[in-house]
Write a protein that holds these residues in place. Structure first.
Motif, PDB file in Angstrom:
ATOM      1  N   GLY A 100      54.932  32.727  38.496  1.00 18.10           N
ATOM      2  CA  GLY A 100      54.755  33.057  37.087  1.00 18.10           C
ATOM      3  C   GLY A 100      53.458  33.796  36.836  1.00 18.10           C
ATOM      4  O   GLY A 100      52.692  34.107  37.751  1.00 18.10           O
ATOM      5  N   PRO A 101      53.177  34.093  35.584  1.00 20.18           N
ATOM      6  CA  PRO A 101      51.929  34.780  35.239  1.00 20.18           C
ATOM      7  C   PRO A 101      50.725  33.895  35.517  1.00 20.18           C
ATOM      8  O   PRO A 101      50.820  32.665  35.505  1.00 20.18           O
ATOM      9  CB  PRO A 101      52.091  35.056  33.734  1.00 20.18           C
ATOM     10  CG  PRO A 101      53.077  34.031  33.265  1.00 20.18           C
ATOM     11  CD  PRO A 101      54.018  33.802  34.410  1.00 20.18           C
ATOM     12  N   ASP A 102      49.597  34.520  35.769  1.00 16.95           N
ATOM     13  CA  ASP A 102      48.367  33.781  36.065  1.00 16.95           C
ATOM     14  C   ASP A 102      47.768  33.296  34.741  1.00 16.95           C
ATOM     15  O   ASP A 102      46.867  33.913  34.171  1.00 16.95           O
ATOM     16  CB  ASP A 102      47.383  34.676  36.820  1.00 16.95           C
ATOM     17  CG  ASP A 102      46.237  33.877  37.415  1.00 16.95           C
ATOM     18  OD1 ASP A 102      46.127  32.672  37.088  1.00 16.95           O
ATOM     19  OD2 ASP A 102      45.465  34.439  38.210  1.00 16.95           O
ATOM     20  N   ARG A 103      48.283  32.170  34.256  1.00 16.46           N
ATOM     21  CA  ARG A 103      47.829  31.651  32.959  1.00 16.46           C
ATOM     22  C   ARG A 103      46.378  31.193  33.013  1.00 16.46           C
ATOM     23  O   ARG A 103      45.656  31.287  32.028  1.00 16.46           O
ATOM     24  CB  ARG A 103      48.733  30.505  32.518  1.00 16.46           C
ATOM     25  CG  ARG A 103      50.171  30.927  32.228  1.00 16.46           C
ATOM     26  CD  ARG A 103      50.995  29.779  31.666  1.00 16.46           C
ATOM     27  NE  ARG A 103      52.339  30.199  31.324  1.00 16.46           N
ATOM     28  CZ  ARG A 103      53.361  30.206  32.177  1.00 16.46           C
ATOM     29  NH1 ARG A 103      53.175  29.818  33.432  1.00 16.46           N
ATOM     30  NH2 ARG A 103      54.561  30.598  31.795  1.00 16.46           N
ATOM     31  N   GLN A 104      45.969  30.684  34.164  1.00 19.58           N
ATOM     32  CA  GLN A 104      44.592  30.215  34.281  1.00 19.58           C
ATOM     33  C   GLN A 104      43.602  31.371  34.105  1.00 19.58           C
ATOM     34  O   GLN A 104      42.597  31.250  33.403  1.00 19.58           O
ATOM     35  CB  GLN A 104      44.368  29.545  35.636  1.00 19.58           C
ATOM     36  CG  GLN A 104      42.972  28.965  35.809  1.00 19.58           C
ATOM     37  CD  GLN A 104      42.820  28.245  37.137  1.00 19.58           C
ATOM     38  OE1 GLN A 104      43.754  28.159  37.927  1.00 19.58           O
ATOM     39  NE2 GLN A 104      41.637  27.722  37.381  1.00 19.58           N
ATOM     40  N   ALA A 105      43.901  32.508  34.741  1.00 18.06           N
ATOM     41  CA  ALA A 105      43.026  33.665  34.586  1.00 18.06           C
ATOM     42  C   ALA A 105      43.040  34.179  33.149  1.00 18.06           C
ATOM     43  O   ALA A 105      41.999  34.580  32.609  1.00 18.06           O
ATOM     44  CB  ALA A 105      43.455  34.774  35.544  1.00 18.06           C
ATOM     45  N   ALA A 106      44.215  34.155  32.518  1.00 18.71           N
ATOM     46  CA  ALA A 106      44.301  34.603  31.129  1.00 18.71           C
ATOM     47  C   ALA A 106      43.494  33.692  30.209  1.00 18.71           C
ATOM     48  O   ALA A 106      42.786  34.159  29.313  1.00 18.71           O
ATOM     49  CB  ALA A 106      45.759  34.649  30.686  1.00 18.71           C
ATOM     50  N   ARG A 107      43.587  32.371  30.449  1.00 13.86           N
ATOM     51  CA  ARG A 107      42.812  31.435  29.636  1.00 13.86           C
ATOM     52  C   ARG A 107      41.320  31.641  29.848  1.00 13.86           C
ATOM     53  O   ARG A 107      40.528  31.558  28.909  1.00 13.86           O
ATOM     54  CB  ARG A 107      43.198  29.988  29.976  1.00 13.86           C
ATOM     55  CG  ARG A 107      44.527  29.547  29.385  1.00 13.86           C
ATOM     56  CD  ARG A 107      44.669  28.045  29.457  1.00 13.86           C
ATOM     57  NE  ARG A 107      44.644  27.570  30.832  1.00 13.86           N
ATOM     58  CZ  ARG A 107      45.722  27.372  31.585  1.00 13.86           C
ATOM     59  NH1 ARG A 107      46.919  27.619  31.082  1.00 13.86           N
ATOM     60  NH2 ARG A 107      45.620  26.926  32.825  1.00 13.86           N
ATOM     61  N   GLN A 217      38.868  42.109  33.681  1.00 12.39           N
ATOM     62  CA  GLN A 217      40.153  42.719  33.364  1.00 12.39           C
ATOM     63  C   GLN A 217      40.477  43.863  34.324  1.00 12.39           C
ATOM     64  O   GLN A 217      41.632  44.044  34.711  1.00 12.39           O
ATOM     65  CB  GLN A 217      40.134  43.213  31.917  1.00 12.39           C
ATOM     66  CG  GLN A 217      40.140  42.081  30.899  1.00 12.39           C
ATOM     67  CD  GLN A 217      39.968  42.572  29.483  1.00 12.39           C
ATOM     68  OE1 GLN A 217      39.423  43.657  29.237  1.00 12.39           O
ATOM     69  NE2 GLN A 217      40.400  41.776  28.514  1.00 12.39           N
ATOM     70  N   ARG A 218      39.464  44.630  34.716  1.00 17.12           N
ATOM     71  CA  ARG A 218      39.699  45.695  35.693  1.00 17.12           C
ATOM     72  C   ARG A 218      40.090  45.113  37.052  1.00 17.12           C
ATOM     73  O   ARG A 218      40.988  45.640  37.726  1.00 17.12           O
ATOM     74  CB  ARG A 218      38.434  46.565  35.831  1.00 17.12           C
ATOM     75  CG  ARG A 218      38.131  47.418  34.612  1.00 17.12           C
ATOM     76  CD  ARG A 218      37.093  48.480  34.937  1.00 17.12           C
ATOM     77  NE  ARG A 218      35.818  47.876  35.321  1.00 17.12           N
ATOM     78  CZ  ARG A 218      34.833  47.603  34.478  1.00 17.12           C
ATOM     79  NH1 ARG A 218      34.985  47.857  33.180  1.00 17.12           N
ATOM     80  NH2 ARG A 218      33.698  47.088  34.911  1.00 17.12           N
ATOM     81  N   ILE A 219      39.433  44.021  37.436  1.00 22.93           N
ATOM     82  CA  ILE A 219      39.776  43.384  38.716  1.00 22.93           C
ATOM     83  C   ILE A 219      41.185  42.820  38.670  1.00 22.93           C
ATOM     84  O   ILE A 219      41.966  42.960  39.622  1.00 22.93           O
ATOM     85  CB  ILE A 219      38.753  42.290  39.052  1.00 22.93           C
ATOM     86  CG1 ILE A 219      37.380  42.908  39.315  1.00 22.93           C
ATOM     87  CG2 ILE A 219      39.199  41.481  40.259  1.00 22.93           C
ATOM     88  CD1 ILE A 219      36.283  41.887  39.522  1.00 22.93           C
ATOM     89  N   ASP A 220      41.536  42.181  37.551  1.00 20.88           N
ATOM     90  CA  ASP A 220      42.885  41.620  37.417  1.00 20.88           C
ATOM     91  C   ASP A 220      43.940  42.714  37.500  1.00 20.88           C
ATOM     92  O   ASP A 220      45.006  42.529  38.114  1.00 20.88           O
ATOM     93  CB  ASP A 220      43.018  40.879  36.085  1.00 20.88           C
ATOM     94  CG  ASP A 220      42.260  39.559  36.088  1.00 20.88           C
ATOM     95  OD1 ASP A 220      41.991  39.045  37.192  1.00 20.88           O
ATOM     96  OD2 ASP A 220      41.939  39.056  34.995  1.00 20.88           O
ATOM     97  N   ALA A 221      43.650  43.871  36.876  1.00 19.47           N
ATOM     98  CA  ALA A 221      44.606  44.981  36.947  1.00 19.47           C
ATOM     99  C   ALA A 221      44.750  45.479  38.380  1.00 19.47           C
ATOM    100  O   ALA A 221      45.855  45.816  38.832  1.00 19.47           O
ATOM    101  CB  ALA A 221      44.164  46.112  36.025  1.00 19.47           C
ATOM    102  N   GLY A 222      43.638  45.531  39.117  1.00 18.84           N
ATOM    103  CA  GLY A 222      43.710  45.992  40.496  1.00 18.84           C
ATOM    104  C   GLY A 222      44.428  45.028  41.414  1.00 18.84           C
ATOM    105  O   GLY A 222      45.044  45.441  42.407  1.00 18.84           O
ATOM    106  N   ARG A 223      44.357  43.731  41.092  1.00 16.63           N
ATOM    107  CA  ARG A 223      44.988  42.725  41.939  1.00 16.63           C
ATOM    108  C   ARG A 223      46.405  42.385  41.492  1.00 16.63           C
ATOM    109  O   ARG A 223      47.050  41.517  42.075  1.00 16.63           O
ATOM    110  CB  ARG A 223      44.149  41.451  41.953  1.00 16.63           C
ATOM    111  CG  ARG A 223      42.804  41.649  42.646  1.00 16.63           C
ATOM    112  CD  ARG A 223      42.058  40.355  42.809  1.00 16.63           C
ATOM    113  NE  ARG A 223      40.837  40.541  43.583  1.00 16.63           N
ATOM    114  CZ  ARG A 223      39.997  39.572  43.912  1.00 16.63           C
ATOM    115  NH1 ARG A 223      40.250  38.339  43.537  1.00 16.63           N
ATOM    116  NH2 ARG A 223      38.912  39.826  44.618  1.00 16.63           N
ATOM    117  N   ALA A 224      46.859  43.050  40.434  1.00 19.03           N
ATOM    118  CA  ALA A 224      48.224  42.790  39.979  1.00 19.03           C
ATOM    119  C   ALA A 224      49.233  43.137  41.060  1.00 19.03           C
ATOM    120  O   ALA A 224      50.266  42.469  41.209  1.00 19.03           O
ATOM    121  CB  ALA A 224      48.510  43.583  38.704  1.00 19.03           C
TER     122      ALA A 224
END
Length: 303
Positions: A100-107, A217-224
């Motif tokens: 599922g989505p990385d809810r922990q990172a989003a929180r 947010q840039r790191i999260d986009a790169g690791r998507a």
């Protein structure tokens, strides 16, 4: 040469083992999440229980554990594999968070943005000549949603007469975030040593937090893409496994033996390690805490 189990005996053993494992898992999770600390217990045992509680994922509710254990027992009874029951239970507990989505990172990102907003609110309130304690109380009443619970608890403790430095340390412990520690450290310095230019410092801290959010947010986009690759790998693996069990059961007959169950356990462990490693490389390492629980001792006693 493996020894084949009798079908009825294997099914009964699988059901019993699965039920025992599920009941034990439910009891352990329930005990770790719900049982309060015993004030009479030693510091060592309390610390061990605290560490165990921190390792239990927050989304492992008693309902989820019960459903996973029940499905594991059913899978074990249908396949006749005791190890299959355990692997099914473990998969249902861990794979939703992996796929599922990385809810922990989003929180965490939402919490960081809320921290920057609250820091700016403190800066603006202090600029109107309000004292630090009054600024904390005023901003807590209009707290950003991700920090609303922690800030309202902070205001409640201050209004109840708790010293501001102690209340701030408790707030940092509740938020449990390295960036919040930086802000709290600045507030502690101002509260205990009457630091000047606090408003300007808070403005710089808020700007720094927002830069951290943008970088995250840039790191999260790169690791998507990494997380997408993990999902594809896991889904293909599970799809092949389920397809073989349903449509080509004879191909899996070697697992019906005791040796086959041992091999299945090794295979399951290897897949668990591989999936765990794939998950870990897609996570962001967090910096160390500045305001730890060891600093929550007040001058007049403990909290």
């Amino acid at each position: 040469m493996g020894v084949e189990f009798d079908g009825g005996v294997l099914t009964a053993v699988t059901t019993l083992l699965g039920a025992a494992f599920g009941a034990g898992l439910i009891a352990v999770v329930h005990g770790l999440r719900k049982r309060p600390d015993d004030p009479q217990s030693g510091a060592g045992s309390t610390g061990l229980l605290q560490r165990l509680r921190q390792r239990v994922p927050q989304d492992w509710t008693r309902r989820r554990v019960t459903v996973a254990a029940t499905c594991g027992v059913v899978a074990g009874a249908l396949t006749g594999w005791p190890v299959g029951a355990l692997l099914t239970t473990a998969a249902l507990l861990t794979l939703p968070g992996l796929l599922g989505p990385d809810r922990q990172a989003a929180r965490r990102t939402e919490q960081m943005e809320a921290l920057a907003t609250w820091t700016e609110m403190l800066r603006d309130t202090l600029s109107s000549a309000a004292g630090l304690e009054q600024a904390v109380l005023a901003t807590a009443d209009i707290a950003p949603a991700p920090l609303e619970t922690e800030l309202r608890a902070l205001a409640t403790e201050v209004r109840a007469g708790r010293p501001l430095p102690s209340a701030l340390r408790a707030f940092a412990e509740a938020v449990d975030d390295p960036l919040a520690d930086v802000v709290v450290a600045a507030l502690l310095t101002a509260a205990e040593q009457q630091a000047r230019q606090l408003g300007a410092l808070l403005g710089e801290l808020a700007e720094s937090v927002r830069e951290q959010v943008a970088m995250r947010q840039r790191i999260d986009a790169g690791r998507a893409s990494v997380r997408t690759g993990v999902r594809v790998t896991v889904m293909v693996t599970l799809g092949i496994t389920v397809g073989l069990v349903v449509f080509n059961r004879s191909y899996l007959q070697p697992f019906d033996t005791a040796a086959g169950q041992g091999v299945l356990a090794v295979i399951g462990a290897l897949f668990a390690v591989a999936f765990g490693w794939l998950t870990s490389i897609g996570r962001i390492a967090e910096p160390g805490r500045l305001v730890s629980t060891a600093t929550t001792v007040e001058a007049g006693g403990t909290r």
